[in-house]
Design an enzyme around this catalytic site. Structure first.
Site, PDB file in Angstrom:
ATOM      1  N   LYS A 218       1.022  -1.274  -0.265  1.00  0.00           N
ATOM      2  CA  LYS A 218       0.140  -0.259  -0.322  1.00  0.00           C
ATOM      3  C   LYS A 218       0.705   1.311  -0.167  1.00  0.00           C
ATOM      4  O   LYS A 218       0.192   1.846  -0.458  1.00  0.00           O
ATOM      5  CB  LYS A 218      -0.851  -0.017   0.819  1.00  0.00           C
TER       6      LYS A 218
ATOM      7  N   ASP B  94     -10.399   3.301   1.448  1.00  0.00           N
ATOM      8  CA  ASP B  94     -10.530   2.522   2.632  1.00  0.00           C
ATOM      9  C   ASP B  94     -11.674   3.591   3.640  1.00  0.00           C
ATOM     10  O   ASP B  94     -12.467   3.006   4.608  1.00  0.00           O
ATOM     11  CB  ASP B  94      -9.434   2.240   3.410  1.00  0.00           C
TER      12      ASP B  94
HETATM   13  P1  NAP Z   1      -1.483  -1.814  10.762  1.00  0.00           P
HETATM   14  O1  NAP Z   1      -0.683  -0.632  10.108  1.00  0.00           O
HETATM   15  O2  NAP Z   1      -1.100  -3.384  10.761  1.00  0.00           O
HETATM   16  O3  NAP Z   1      -1.721  -1.877  11.590  1.00  0.00           O
HETATM   17  C1  NAP Z   1      -2.475  -2.721  13.398  1.00  0.00           C
HETATM   18  C2  NAP Z   1      -2.885  -2.034  14.169  1.00  0.00           C
HETATM   19  O4  NAP Z   1      -3.396  -2.910  15.163  1.00  0.00           O
HETATM   20  C3  NAP Z   1      -1.485  -1.461  14.874  1.00  0.00           C
HETATM   21  O5  NAP Z   1      -2.309   0.235  15.262  1.00  0.00           O
HETATM   22  C4  NAP Z   1      -1.204  -2.079  15.774  1.00  0.00           C
HETATM   23  O6  NAP Z   1      -0.246  -1.462  16.653  1.00  0.00           O
HETATM   24  C5  NAP Z   1      -2.134  -2.436  16.483  1.00  0.00           C
HETATM   25  N1  NAP Z   1      -1.860  -3.717  16.838  1.00  0.00           N
HETATM   26  C6  NAP Z   1      -1.350  -4.671  16.107  1.00  0.00           C
HETATM   27  N2  NAP Z   1      -1.050  -6.390  17.487  1.00  0.00           N
HETATM   28  C7  NAP Z   1      -1.152  -5.557  18.235  1.00  0.00           C
HETATM   29  C8  NAP Z   1      -1.214  -6.301  19.208  1.00  0.00           C
HETATM   30  N3  NAP Z   1      -0.813  -7.220  20.277  1.00  0.00           N
HETATM   31  N4  NAP Z   1      -1.663  -5.364  20.760  1.00  0.00           N
HETATM   32  C9  NAP Z   1      -2.318  -4.707  20.593  1.00  0.00           C
HETATM   33  N5  NAP Z   1      -2.249  -3.537  19.158  1.00  0.00           N
HETATM   34  C10 NAP Z   1      -1.612  -4.221  18.677  1.00  0.00           C
HETATM   35  O7  NAP Z   1      -2.561  -2.950   9.908  1.00  0.00           O
HETATM   36  P2  NAP Z   1      -3.686  -2.154   9.155  1.00  0.00           P
HETATM   37  O8  NAP Z   1      -3.779  -1.511   7.883  1.00  0.00           O
HETATM   38  O9  NAP Z   1      -4.127  -0.817  10.179  1.00  0.00           O
HETATM   39  O10 NAP Z   1      -4.752  -3.377   9.512  1.00  0.00           O
HETATM   40  C11 NAP Z   1      -6.021  -3.259  10.950  1.00  0.00           C
HETATM   41  C12 NAP Z   1      -7.111  -4.262  10.685  1.00  0.00           C
HETATM   42  O11 NAP Z   1      -7.470  -3.106   9.661  1.00  0.00           O
HETATM   43  C13 NAP Z   1      -6.331  -5.606  10.189  1.00  0.00           C
HETATM   44  O12 NAP Z   1      -6.983  -6.554  11.068  1.00  0.00           O
HETATM   45  C14 NAP Z   1      -7.021  -5.412   9.054  1.00  0.00           C
HETATM   46  O13 NAP Z   1      -7.357  -6.845   8.491  1.00  0.00           O
HETATM   47  C15 NAP Z   1      -8.080  -4.192   9.351  1.00  0.00           C
HETATM   48  N6  NAP Z   1      -8.393  -3.318   7.659  1.00  0.00           N
HETATM   49  C16 NAP Z   1     -10.154  -3.989   7.673  1.00  0.00           C
HETATM   50  C17 NAP Z   1     -10.563  -3.219   6.633  1.00  0.00           C
HETATM   51  C18 NAP Z   1     -12.021  -3.628   5.693  1.00  0.00           C
HETATM   52  O14 NAP Z   1     -12.143  -3.353   5.001  1.00  0.00           O
HETATM   53  N7  NAP Z   1     -12.702  -3.549   6.804  1.00  0.00           N
HETATM   54  C19 NAP Z   1      -9.607  -2.708   5.677  1.00  0.00           C
HETATM   55  C20 NAP Z   1      -8.258  -2.050   6.031  1.00  0.00           C
HETATM   56  C21 NAP Z   1      -7.756  -2.987   7.550  1.00  0.00           C
HETATM   57  P3  NAP Z   1       0.913  -0.688  17.383  1.00  0.00           P
HETATM   58  O15 NAP Z   1       1.043   0.815  16.283  1.00  0.00           O
HETATM   59  O16 NAP Z   1       1.334  -0.706  18.207  1.00  0.00           O
HETATM   60  O17 NAP Z   1       1.670  -2.227  16.440  1.00  0.00           O
END
Ligand code: NAP
Length: 286
Positions: free
Chosen positions: A80, A117
């Site tokens: 991305k 998104d």
């Molecule tokens: P990302 O950039 O990798 O961010 C992950 C987030 O989760 C960060 O805030 C991270 O905190 C937190 N996190 C991960 N493991 C953690 C833990 N053990 N304890 C506390 N916080 C934790 O991922 P993203 O792209 O933002 O996606 C986040 C979620 O949204 C994913 O599950 C993805 O599948 C979902 N999503 C859904 C859609 C949809 O259309 N429904 C679209 C996009 C994304 P840190 O910064 O501290 O690591």
């Protein structure tokens, strides 16, 4: 009467449009199901395919696809941010979010990047909770990754009066505050529960609660029944976060609709038909 035979320029063949989704890995992606459903439903010619692309090959692949009849692609993890850098132009929202999920291959050979998104996030809530409005009260966003940035951008653009945010790694939330301005209030991760008090909307934008991961470790005692609660995680559809919020009397909206709605602008651009997100599509994807 003589007629002039039609001359076909064979150097510019017209193919049905092709699109796809690039990721590494890509087998888990539901985007081919979504676009395939719409192509069938509207009887359109064209195709949408999953393309496993290693990060080392992304640039070459993006240069090659337009020459193969592709009119654009979706990009997902881990491409991305790189896709944004490799594009020639971008929308304001993609620039704010610092990531692209939809690329348009223009006829002049240039790549135009967008991020849908935030659009998908809002469209899902407005469809599932028609009386909800983002500007009616504070929003509490848990998480500060790429998806959270899209949520923050869309809520601020829609006039949310206050945007509270917390993240395990505080620095990422502080960066959002620095970039998105004074309506953003950062809470310590240890104080995440307090952030929910008086919130009009509460959002899990972390990956916690996904199948195989621990549930979100945020206490929900301060959550009032008036708060609309949503989760970006959609596997499972009803996360523990949503279940507990529902038990507290909150209206909840799952994250699948966001995935479906974020696909709308790309499909319309590539295949020339604005598609509908409805129960039939949800069932097809489930
Ligand atoms: P990302 O950039 O990798 O961010 C992950 C987030 O989760 C960060 O805030 C991270 O905190 C937190 N996190 C991960 N493991 C953690 C833990 N053990 N304890 C506390 N916080 C934790 O991922 P993203 O792209 O933002 O996606 C986040 C979620 O949204 C994913 O599950 C993805 O599948 C979902 N999503 C859904 C859609 C949809 O259309 N429904 C679209 C996009 C994304 P840190 O910064 O501290 O690591």
């Amino acid at each position: 009467m003589t007629t002039t035979p039609e001359i076909k320029d064979e150097s510019f063949p017209t193919h049905p449009p092709l699109a796809g989704v690039l990721g590494w890995p890509i087998a888990h992606s539901r985007s081919p199901l979504v676009h395939g459903h719409w192509l069938d439903r509207y009887g359109l010619e064209g195709g949408y395919i999953p393309l496993p692309v290693h990060p080392d090959n992304l640039e070459n692949v993006l240069k090659t696809l337009p020459k193969m009849g592709f009119v654009g692609v979706n990009v997902t993890i881990p491409h991305k941010e790189a896709a944004l850098r490799l594009s020639d132009s971008l929308t304001d929202r993609a620039a704010l979010i610092k990531a692209a999920n939809t690329l348009i291959f223009r006829e002049d050979g240039k790549i135009h990047a967008d991020n849908t998104d935030g659009y998908g996030f809002l469209a899902n809530l407005l469809q599932e909770a028609p009386d909800w409005r983002p500007d009616q009260g504070p929003a509490a966003v848990i998480g500060a990754g790429g998806a959270a940035r899209a949520v923050v951008a869309s809520l601020l653009e829609s006039g949310v009066p206050e945007l509270r945010i917390t993240n395990r790694t505080r620095l990422r939330a502080d960066q959002i505050r620095a970039e998105f301005g004074a309506k953003v209030v950062v809470y310590d991760w240890a104080q995440a529960g307090n952030m929910l008090e008086g919130a009009h909307t509460a959002i899990n934008a972390t990956s916690m609660g996904m199948t195989g991961k621990a549930p979100l470790p945020v206490p929900l005692d301060a959550l009032a029944p008036e708060t609309l609660v949503t989760d970006l995680v959609y596997t499972p559809l009803m996360t523990d976060f949503l279940k507990e919020a529902q038990q507290r009397g909150c209206m909840v909206v799952d994250g699948l609709g966001m995935l479906l709605h974020q696909a709308v602008p790309g499909f319309e651009r590539w295949f020339g038909q604005r598609p509908e997100v409805d129960e039939e599509l949800r069932q097809a994807v489930l």
